[in-house]
Write an enzyme that holds these catalytic residues in place. Structure first.
Site, short mmCIF file in Angstrom:
data_model
loop_
_atom_site.label_atom_id
_atom_site.label_comp_id
_atom_site.label_asym_id
_atom_site.label_seq_id
_atom_site.Cartn_x
_atom_site.Cartn_y
_atom_site.Cartn_z
N CYS A 381 40.99 -31.69 14.54
CA CYS A 381 40.22 -30.77 15.37
C CYS A 381 39.10 -31.51 16.11
O CYS A 381 39.39 -32.25 17.04
CB CYS A 381 39.71 -29.59 14.55
SG CYS A 381 39.49 -28.13 15.56
N HIS A 507 44.65 -27.72 12.16
CA HIS A 507 44.17 -28.05 10.80
C HIS A 507 45.32 -28.17 9.81
O HIS A 507 45.62 -27.20 9.10
CB HIS A 507 43.19 -26.98 10.33
CG HIS A 507 41.88 -27.03 11.04
ND1 HIS A 507 40.84 -27.82 10.62
CD2 HIS A 507 41.46 -26.41 12.16
CE1 HIS A 507 39.82 -27.68 11.45
NE2 HIS A 507 40.17 -26.83 12.39
N GLU A 509 45.41 -29.56 7.05
CA GLU A 509 44.97 -29.52 5.65
C GLU A 509 45.19 -28.16 5.00
O GLU A 509 45.31 -28.07 3.78
CB GLU A 509 43.50 -29.93 5.53
CG GLU A 509 42.45 -28.95 6.07
CD GLU A 509 42.15 -29.12 7.55
OE1 GLU A 509 43.01 -29.68 8.28
OE2 GLU A 509 41.08 -28.69 8.00
#
Ligand code: GLN
Length: 536
Positions: A381, A507, A509
Site C-alpha cells: 500500500c 493488503h 497480509e
C-alpha cells in the site's frame, strides 16, 4: 439449532480474548462443527476505520470492505468462519441504527431506551448469525466486565438465553490470575471479583479460562471453582505460550475444553483432528533457518499496528522452516541515520501501509537502499507509493516527485487522488475498500508467485499511481505487473532487474493463514533466505 458461545473478559484488558475466542473456533472446527465468529466492541466509533493505529492497532479489512477490529484477523487465521460486516458491531453502529429508526418514526411514538431498544438491536446482531448451516456462533465481547460502555452488551447477552433457551448458550469468561512476587503466590481474588461482577449483572459463567504466567495448580483451580460457582473441571488454565500464539488451541485441548463445550451444548461430537495444527506447532518450535526482515514504519512502537503483516511473515517462515526475526525501524529515524547502517545485516525490507507525512522521507531512503543494493523489497500500500516516488526521484530524475497526500504542490504528483476520491469529504468508510480484482501480467514475478492470471485482494487507500506517468516508468524498466481489469489502475509494480522487488497497492497480509501462506510473503521470505545464504 445454532448454539451460542459468549466470551467475556475480566480483571485486565489485553488478556488475549480474541486469540482465545479464535482458538475455541479452531478446536470446534477440528471436531467437525461449522462455526461463525463475531466481535462486539463497546466503543462509540461506528467502526475502527477512523482510529489511529496508536489507539487501536491495525484496522483489519474484510472482502466486503468492512473496516474491523484486529481480532477478526485472528478469527480468519484460526478458523474458516466467513466474515462480513455482520461479524463486527460497535456501540456506535448499534446506536446509529437505533437513532436512524427513531428518525424514521419506526418506534411509533415510544420513548427509545437502552433496554429494550439498544439491547434488542444487539440481540438481533448476534442472533442474525444463526442459520441452519451454522452449528455454533462464537461472540466475543470487547472490553472488560465493569466497563460502563459494555453494560448494554452484557445486558443483551444476559437476555439471549431467555429467548433461545439456556441450554443453547454457553458463557465463557477469561480472567487473569496474577503472580505476586513479594508473596510468591498466585492470586485468585481478582478473578473472584470479576465473576462476582458478572453474576451481579445476571450472568453465571459456565467455563472460566484463566490466564497465568505460572502453573495454576489444582488447589487454586478448586478454590476458583468454589468461589465462582463453576464446576471444578470447568476451570481451564491457559498459561503464557513460549513460542507462538498458534500453540493456544493445542493447550486448551489438553485441558479438555473441546469435550467440555460439546457436553454443555449437547453438540454432536465428531472425532478430534488436530494433526495439521500440531504439525504446524512442531515446525514453529524447530526452525532450521533464520532471516532478519526490517519493517520500516510510522507506528512501529505499537505492538499491534502491523499485526497481520507480522503474522504473515511468520506464516511464510513456518513454510520455509525459518525463524523470521523482525527488526522494527521507526521511519523518522532514517531521516537522521543513513539507511545503509540501519539496514546492515538485514535480509529483506518491508514497508507497510500508513497515512500522513511523518517518516515518508525515511521510508524513501530505505527503499532506495534496497533497490540499489538488491535487497529483497516488499512494499504494501503506502509501501508501493513510496517505491514509486523513490523511482521517480532517483531513476526518472524527477527530484520533486511526491504523492499529493504529502505535498499538494508537487510538480510531479506521481501518486495522487483520482476523480472518484476528489469530491469525498467524509472520513468514515469512504476509502477504496475491500476485495478488488487484479489482472497479473503474464510472465511477471507476481503471476509466477500466485500461479494465476487474475487475483482478488483487499484494499484500503485513497491515493493511486498517477496514470499520466505510466509510460515514463515502464520506459525506465519498471514493470506494472498488476492492473485493475479495465486497465486503468496500477495495483502492483516490480523491477525485473532486481532479485525480488515487489510492491502492491493492496493488503495481501489480510489473507495469509498459518497453514496457507500467502504466495507473496512466501516469495519474499524465500528471496530473503537466498540473500542470507549468499551473505553468510
Ligand atoms: N495513505 C495512502 C493512501 O491513502 C496509503 C494507505 C495505506 O497504506 N493503507 O492511499
Amino acid at each position: 439449532m445454532t448454539k451460542h458461545i459468549f466470551v467475556t473478559g475480566g480483571v485486565v484488558s489485553s488478556l488475549g480474548k480474541g486469540l482465545t475466542s479464535a482458538s475455541i473456533g479452531t478446536i470446534l472446527e477440528r471436531r467437525g462443527l461449522r462455526v461463525r465468529m463475531q466481535k462486539l466492541d463497546p466503543y462509540i466509533n461506528v467502526d475502527p476505520g477512523t482510529m489511529s493505529p496508536f489507539q487501536h492497532g491495525e484496522v483489519y479489512v474484510l472482502d466486503d470492505g468492512a473496516e474491523t477490529d484486529l481480532d477478526l484477523g485472528h478469527y480468519e487465521r484460526f478458523t474458516n468462519s466467513p466474515l462480513s460486516r455482520e461479524s463486527n458491531y460497535t456501540s456506535g453502529r448499534i446506536y446509529l441504527k437505533v437513532i436512524q429508526k427513531e428518525r424514521e418514526g419506526k418506534y411509533l411514538g415510544k420513548t427509545v431506551q437502552v433496554v429494550p431498544h439498544i439491547t434488542d438491536e444487539i440481540k438481533a446482531a448476534v442472533l442474525g448469525l444463526a442459520s441452519p448451516d451454522v452449528d455454533v456462533v462464537i461472540t466475543e465481547l470487547g472490553g472488560t466486565v465493569g466497563d460502563i460502555e459494555g453494560l448494554p452488551f452484557l445486558e443483551a447477552i444476559r437476555q439471549i438465553p431467555l429467548d433461545i433457551g439456556r441450554q443453547n448458550c454457553l458463557f465463557v469468561h477469561l480472567t487473569l490470575v496474577p503472580y505476586l512476587k513479594a508473596a510468591r503466590e498466585l492470586k485468585t481474588k481478582p478473578t473472584q471479583h470479576s465473576v462476582q461482577q458478572l453474576r451481579e449483572i445476571g450472568i453465571q459463567p459456565d467455563i472460566l479460562i484463566v490466564r497465568t504466567e505460572r502453573p495454576l495448580g489444582r488447589e487454586n483451580a478448586d478454590k476458583i471453582a468454589l468461589f465462582c460457582n463453576v464446576e471444578k473441571h470447568a476451570v481451564i488454565e491457559e498459561q503464557d505460550k513460549e513460542f507462538s500464539i498458534y500453540e493456544v488451541p493445542v493447550g486448551l485441548i489438553q485441558y479438555g475444553l473441546d469435550k467440555l463445550i460439546l457436553d454443555r451444548l449437547n453438540l454432536p461430537s465428531g472425532p478430534l483432528n488436530m494433526d495439521d495444527w500440531e504439525e504446524l506447532v512442531r515446525r514453529i518450535k524447530n526452525p532450521q533457518h533464520e532471516v532478519t526482515i526490517a519493517v520500516v514504519g510510522k507506528y512501529i512502537e505499537h505492538r499491534d499496528a502491523y499485526k497481520s503483516i507480522y503474522e504473515a511473515l511468520d506464516h511464510a517462515g513456518i513454510a520455509h522452516s525459518t525463524r523470521v526475526i523482525i527488526k522494527r525501524i521507526e521511519a523518522e529515524q532514517l531521516e537522521r541515520q543513513d539507511a545503509a547502517s540501519a539496514l546492515a545485516g538485514v535480509d529483506g525490507l518491508l514497508v507497510p501501509g500508513g497515512f500522513g507525512h511523518r517518516g515518508i522521507e525515511g521510508k524513501i531512503q530505505a527503499v532506495r537502499f534496497a533497490r540499489e543494493n538488491k535487497l529483497p523489497y516488499f512494499g504494501i500500500c503506502l509501501g508501493m507509493q513510496v517505491a514509486v516516488i523513490e523511482y521517480a526521484r532517483h531513476v526518472l530524475g524527477l527530484a520533486e516527485a511526491n504523492s499529493t497526500e504529502f505535498d499538494t504542490e508537487s510538480s510531479d504528483p506521481v501518486i495522487c487522488l483520482l476523480e472518484d476520491q476528489r469530491t469525498i469529504n467524509e472520513k468514515g468508510g469512504t476509502m477504496r475498500l475491500g476485495a478488488q480484482p487484479c489482472v497479473l501480467k503474464e510472465g511477471s514475478l507476481l503471476a509466477k508467485s500466485y500461479k494465476a492470471s487474475e487475483i482478488s485482494e483487499r484494499h484500503r487507500h485513497r491515493y493511486e499511481f498517477n496514470p499520466e506517468y505510466r509510460s515514463r516508468f515502464t520506459d525506465a524498466g519498471m514493470s506494472l505487473s498488476g492492473l485493475s481489469p479495465n486497465g486503468t489502475l496500477v495495483e502492483a509494480i516490480e523491477l525485473p532487474t532486481h532479485p525480488w522487488f515487489v510492491a502492491v497497492q493492496f493488503h495481501p497480509e489480510f489473507k495469509s493463514k498459518p497453514n496457507l501462506t500467502h504466495p507473496l510473503f512466501d516469495g519474499f521470505i524465500a528471496a530473503a533466505l537466498k540473500r542470507r545464504q549468499s551473505r553468510v
